[in-house]
Enzyme design. Sequence first.
Site, PDB file in Angstrom:
ATOM      1  N   GLY A  57      44.072  46.349  41.241  1.00  0.00           N
ATOM      2  CA  GLY A  57      44.365  45.134  42.014  1.00  0.00           C
ATOM      3  C   GLY A  57      45.814  45.115  42.465  1.00  0.00           C
ATOM      4  O   GLY A  57      46.121  44.782  43.622  1.00  0.00           O
ATOM      5  N   LEU A  58      46.700  45.497  41.545  1.00  0.00           N
ATOM      6  CA  LEU A  58      48.129  45.540  41.888  1.00  0.00           C
ATOM      7  C   LEU A  58      48.369  46.515  43.039  1.00  0.00           C
ATOM      8  O   LEU A  58      49.031  46.186  44.026  1.00  0.00           O
ATOM      9  CB  LEU A  58      48.940  45.973  40.658  1.00  0.00           C
ATOM     10  N   ASP A  68      50.112  40.577  43.786  1.00  0.00           N
ATOM     11  CA  ASP A  68      48.942  40.708  42.908  1.00  0.00           C
ATOM     12  C   ASP A  68      48.567  39.317  42.390  1.00  0.00           C
ATOM     13  O   ASP A  68      48.500  39.078  41.185  1.00  0.00           O
ATOM     14  CB  ASP A  68      49.298  41.671  41.754  1.00  0.00           C
ATOM     15  N   ASP A  95      39.194  46.953  39.591  1.00  0.00           N
ATOM     16  CA  ASP A  95      39.920  45.873  38.936  1.00  0.00           C
ATOM     17  C   ASP A  95      39.481  44.576  39.622  1.00  0.00           C
ATOM     18  O   ASP A  95      39.921  44.261  40.723  1.00  0.00           O
ATOM     19  CB  ASP A  95      41.420  46.127  39.150  1.00  0.00           C
ATOM     20  N   ASN A 132      49.860  38.945  37.857  1.00  0.00           N
ATOM     21  CA  ASN A 132      49.910  40.239  37.170  1.00  0.00           C
ATOM     22  C   ASN A 132      50.375  40.056  35.732  1.00  0.00           C
ATOM     23  O   ASN A 132      51.270  39.268  35.445  1.00  0.00           O
ATOM     24  CB  ASN A 132      50.839  41.200  37.929  1.00  0.00           C
ATOM     25  N   SER A 133      49.755  40.805  34.830  1.00  0.00           N
ATOM     26  CA  SER A 133      50.004  40.627  33.390  1.00  0.00           C
ATOM     27  C   SER A 133      51.442  40.901  32.984  1.00  0.00           C
ATOM     28  O   SER A 133      51.889  40.460  31.914  1.00  0.00           O
ATOM     29  CB  SER A 133      49.081  41.556  32.598  1.00  0.00           C
ATOM     30  N   HIS A 199      44.622  45.064  26.555  1.00  0.00           N
ATOM     31  CA  HIS A 199      45.837  45.284  27.330  1.00  0.00           C
ATOM     32  C   HIS A 199      47.066  44.881  26.521  1.00  0.00           C
ATOM     33  O   HIS A 199      47.000  43.970  25.697  1.00  0.00           O
ATOM     34  CB  HIS A 199      45.788  44.495  28.637  1.00  0.00           C
TER      35      HIS A 199
END
Length: 557
Positions: A57-58, A68, A95, A132-133, A199
């Site tokens: 996705g990013l 993202d 993703d 985004n994580s 993650h």
Amino acid sequence: MATKLDGAADNEAPRSKSGKLKHALHKAELAFIMEAHNGLSAKVVEEAGFEGIWASGLAMSAALGVRDNNEASWTQVLEQLEFMADATQIPILVDGDTGYGNFNNVRRLVKKLCQRGIAGVCIEDKLFPKTNSFIGEGQPLADMEEFSGRIKAGKDNQEDGDFQLVARVEALISGWGMDEALRRAEAYHAAGADGILIHSKKADADEILTFSREWAGRAPLVIVPTMYYATPTDAFRDVGVSLVIWANHNLRAALSAMRDTSRRIMEEQSLASVEGEVASVKEIFHIVGQGELAAAEARYLKPKVGEYKAILLAASRGSALGPLTERTPKCMLDIRGQPLLQRLVTIFNDAGLRDISVVRGYRKEMIDLANVRAIDNDAFAETGETASLECAADQLDGACVLSYGDILFRPYILENLLACSGDITAVIDARWRGAGHRAAERKVDLASCSRAFTGEYLDQEPVWLNAVHATSAEGGEEIGEPSGEFIGLIKLSAAGAEAVRQELAAMKSEGVLDAADLPALLNRLIARGERIEALYVTGHWLDVDDAFDLAKARNLV
Ligand code: SPV
Ligand code: MG
């Protein structure tokens, strides 16, 4: 030591893309997939040998120049995925961010992914629109039960039985700790997820390794070592990880390379120093499969006249002309101020054929025509027409006209020949007994065809060549009533040229090439099942065998 789940046996081929992803997740060895963000990068990943593609996705967002944060709509992502899937044979794990909403959005997403040939999706237990994580701290997590509903809805609606749904646990990243991560992983597993992605954004892999050990292979485990990149891969093997995602390195590599190249070209106002460092234009053509298109064009498009090559066979002396050919091969005899061969070349040039090869032999140094490729048959004295043609086999790489080098014909004959649609078409003179042909005095190649020439205006049914028989004044084979005379002119499509090339190779390996002539080649092609079209003409051509022919040629032009 935890071990990876036992999976399907390796010999279960062939698999669908989803079957391949399922296998990668479940097999005993650690599997790797690599980020791609469009069709080209997907091809690069496949070319490198990866088992699958991570449609990040990013990376897809960044490649589109957006963040993202679900700024690209899910259908815009779907469009990228379609290009990636069309470009490759290996599976794509998408993703899917948070699934673009609730259970209802996830089930529609899964349905559409299955329709586009995508092998699996990974959804994360956060809220739409996602972030985004690796940005910020303590991002809110989805309610565990609500997220489990997304998983169930996805699995209930997959149209492809092997489609893989991976549930991504963000509890460690959001600061909820190991127990919560394990609790959620268990719930998502129970909801039907095919694998769990755990993650982490820590620089070391401690929490990932701890989670993996605690998880103990309850379902395939997937990791993304972007931040703990220094951890040796064997550490992941040792704790039973199933699948490693290298999540964004093609996008980052492309960004570095593009920046460097742009900066240098801007500064230097020249391409000279970067040329050797960037992929060549040829490489681009290669990776997108330009060669396949060329082959398909040859198969499905009628060649344009200018795409035909011509091969003229002019290796023999022409002994019947006696002293006239002592110093000059007969194809170079003067026909009112120009060599015979030059007149023949001009007929081809005038019809639009520019790529002309002449196979030379006897007194080859005498044959030196402008804009004509010379190919030598140095064994001309011991060999014949097919051996000469075989010397030019490299030129049989597309549509082509073959011609004896000692004939002349009215230009419309070539025009009509080029308009024929068959893969192999031979010109047959239906008027071979006609005045001036003196058939009884010379060797003629008599053709028998599927039906006789009618000359009717409306007669457009194809005629097929059955055989060509050499005959001569001394008498030849008995063939019944011949349909006409083969004049030594053949048109080949790309497929026809390939068939001829193969037959020449077969004749060579059987040791019959050297003694054979074009009629023998045609007969062999017919015997192996090639359909040879016959184009009837009625005179308006000649070949030069003796002094009488020569006189006639001088009258023709
Ligand atoms: C992605 O590649 O978009 C991912 C992985 O989701 S990460 O960027 O690590 O969140
Ligand atoms: Mg992502």
